[in-house]
Design an enzyme around this catalytic site. Structure first.
Site, short mmCIF file in Angstrom:
data_model
loop_
_atom_site.label_atom_id
_atom_site.label_comp_id
_atom_site.label_asym_id
_atom_site.label_seq_id
_atom_site.Cartn_x
_atom_site.Cartn_y
_atom_site.Cartn_z
N GLU A 119 -24.80 -8.39 41.59
CA GLU A 119 -24.98 -9.83 41.81
C GLU A 119 -26.47 -10.12 41.66
O GLU A 119 -27.29 -9.63 42.45
CB GLU A 119 -24.47 -10.24 43.19
CG GLU A 119 -22.97 -10.12 43.37
CD GLU A 119 -22.19 -11.05 42.46
OE1 GLU A 119 -22.75 -12.10 42.07
OE2 GLU A 119 -21.02 -10.74 42.16
N CYS A 165 -29.14 -17.36 46.39
CA CYS A 165 -28.79 -17.27 44.97
C CYS A 165 -27.89 -18.41 44.54
O CYS A 165 -27.83 -18.74 43.35
CB CYS A 165 -28.15 -15.92 44.66
SG CYS A 165 -26.67 -15.57 45.64
#
Length: 500
Positions: free
Chosen positions: A267, A301
């Site tokens: 990720e 994020c």
């Protein structure tokens, strides 16, 4: 966790008052605290004169011992009765919840997240463990008829083995919990290498899990920097690597895994667009845009640092958005009047300040939040709003990871989608509109793994998958039953009732 405070170790849940003596955070392999290594000071980002803890970095040479210890423990854990494993993970969930105050305050003091958000993060970690405690008992296989006579086919799932979890500083409890809970639920042993910037809260999390009954050899904690992470990622005894962090580090891990054939789950961030159309409620749109950009000090994020706004709503939307910016007070994360804390480090502050200086030089209209509610030296950056930013400006293309929001003027939804989809990232994207047709078009065409409608772009829930597309993610999704695709492997078994 190796706090180094004898009185505090007499209780299972460590009160924050015990932390006033700057605890000593250490790695642990098979229940043994590692005493030797470089000692690193953890400073309070809201008061850099305060040393919150010292951390003893594990020597890179410890990687080999950690991996083979995890390998030796793997068989014990995978063969444990499922109900017993489930009960242990439920116990971990309860213990995390019981220790939420201490863990949350550690997040605030070492990372800078305001206490209500830190409490929410700890609750999320508890919920994740509760979910995967149930997932232990939902493991299932498949049965097929065969094209051959007197033959059956079974497809079974088995744990992959030793899982290396490398986690970032922005969610030092929730992201490790996401990786550990799933890996443990499916019968793997785990080596956790958290960010060296925020080891205190992660260590408290690990202690709660071990106290719940996870065998010490099954869960290894190694604290250290990039060299340690590299040694672990290159180790041939690691079967799978789950990493959340920067694109640059992710590429290094991908190269390392290519040499050992380890399974990969990455990720790697995002540049997430939020679109506001003419028919949206301008006050609601402004509130969501501000929350998506500024909560967590923008260090998420899934944060949206770019809003694409159509002309019919632009004026009213910006009026409300400027008011929202003025409501985001910055300061000590333990101050109940503060909505966002400091950035995590001097390096992160300097990076964000570079973007701000460039934007000021261009001359965009700018609105800033109130001055910090703190007289102490911290890594504070107040919220910044820049209006009518050019599409090619770094504010519109780069992942900034700070409390910075840029608006971009677009004529319509098609133009907004074109700009949003130009990004190499594809983590999350959102839209604010009352039009069902616009929602359907957005759902079909936005290039993002997480899509929100009239909601902030940040956030996840344990029972649904999390992850992006394009350069934001690589490998199977995190969370939900989809996590089994990464943390288990399938075997196909052919059984004949008649000897060949």
């Amino acid at each position: 966790m190796g706090m180094g405070v004898a009185k505090c170790r007499q209780t299972r849940s460590i009160p924050w008052s015990c932390f006033m003596t700057a605890p000593r955070i250490r790695s642990r392999i098979a229940g043994e605290w590692l005493e030797h290594g470089h000692v690193h000071e953890i400073r309070n980002p809201a008061d850099t004169a305060e040393t919150v803890a010292t951390a003893v970095f594990a020597e890179p040479s410890e990687a080999d011992r950690a991996v083979w210890n995890a390998r030796s423990a793997f068989d014990l854990w995978r063969r444990m009765p499922l109900m017993q494993r489930s009960h242990i993970l439920f116990s971990a969930s309860r213990r995390i919840g019981e220790r939420s105050q201490s863990i949350a305050r550690s997040i605030s003091r070492e990372q800078g997240k305001v206490l209500p958000e830190a409490m929410g993060e700890v609750q999320r970690a508890s919920d994740i463990f509760a979910y995967f405690a149930g997932e232990v008992l939902r493991m299932h296989g498949e049965h097929y008829p065969s094209t051959r006579v007197n033959t059956e086919i079974e497809v079974v799932r088995e744990p992959v083995g030793v899982v290396l979890a490398i986690t970032p500083w922005n969610f030092p409890v929730a992201i490790p919990a996401t990786k550990m809970a799933a890996a443990l639920a499916y019968g793997n042993s785990v080596i956790l290498k958290p960010s060296e910037v925020t080891p205190i809260s992660t260590s408290l999390l690990v202690e709660a899990i071990v106290d719940a009954g996870v065998p010490e050899s099954v869960l290894t904690l190694l604290i250290g920097g990039g060299q340690l992470g590299g040694e672990l990622a290159r180790h041939p005894g690691v079967d799978a690597i789950s990493f959340t962090g920067s694109m640059e580090t992710g590429r290094s891990i991908r190269r390392a895994a290519a040499e050992t054939d380890a399974e990969l789950q990455l990720e790697l961030g995002g540049k997430n667009a939020w679109i506001v159309l003419d028919d949206a409620d301008p006050a609601l749109a402004a509130r969501i845009a501000a929350e998506s950009a500024f909560l967590g000090t923008g260090q998420r994020c899934t944060a949206s640092s770019m809003v694409l706004v159509t002309p019919g709503i632009r004026g009213a939307f910006l009026d409300h958005l400027r008011e929202e910016v003025a409501r985001f007070t910055t300061g000590d994360p333990l101050d109940p009047e503060v909505r966002i804390g400091p950035l995590v480090s001097a390096a992160q502050r300097d990076k964000v300040e570079t973007y701000l200086q460039q934007a000021r030089a261009v001359g965009y209209r700018m609105t800033t939040g109130p001055a910090p509610r703190s007289s102490r030296a911290g890594y504070f950056v107040v919220p910044h709003l820049f209006e009518s930013v050019e599409q090619e400006d770094p504010l519109a293309t780069d992942e900034i990871f700070g409390p910075v929001l840029a608006t971009i003027d677009v004529p319509n939804l098609d133009a907004a989608l074109m700009i949003a989809n130009r990004s190499p990232y594809g983590l999350s994207g959102g839209i604010c509109t009352q039009s069902l047709d616009a929602v359907q078009k957005f759902k079909r065409e936005i290039e993002a793994g997480i899509v929100t409608v009239n909601l902030p772009t940040a956030g996840s829930e344990p029972h649904v998958p999390f992850g992006g597309i394009k350069q934001s993610s690589h490998g199977p999704r995190e969370l939900s039953g989809h996590a089994a695709s990464f943390f288990t492997r399938t075997r196909t078994i052919y059984i004949s009732s008649v000897p060949a």
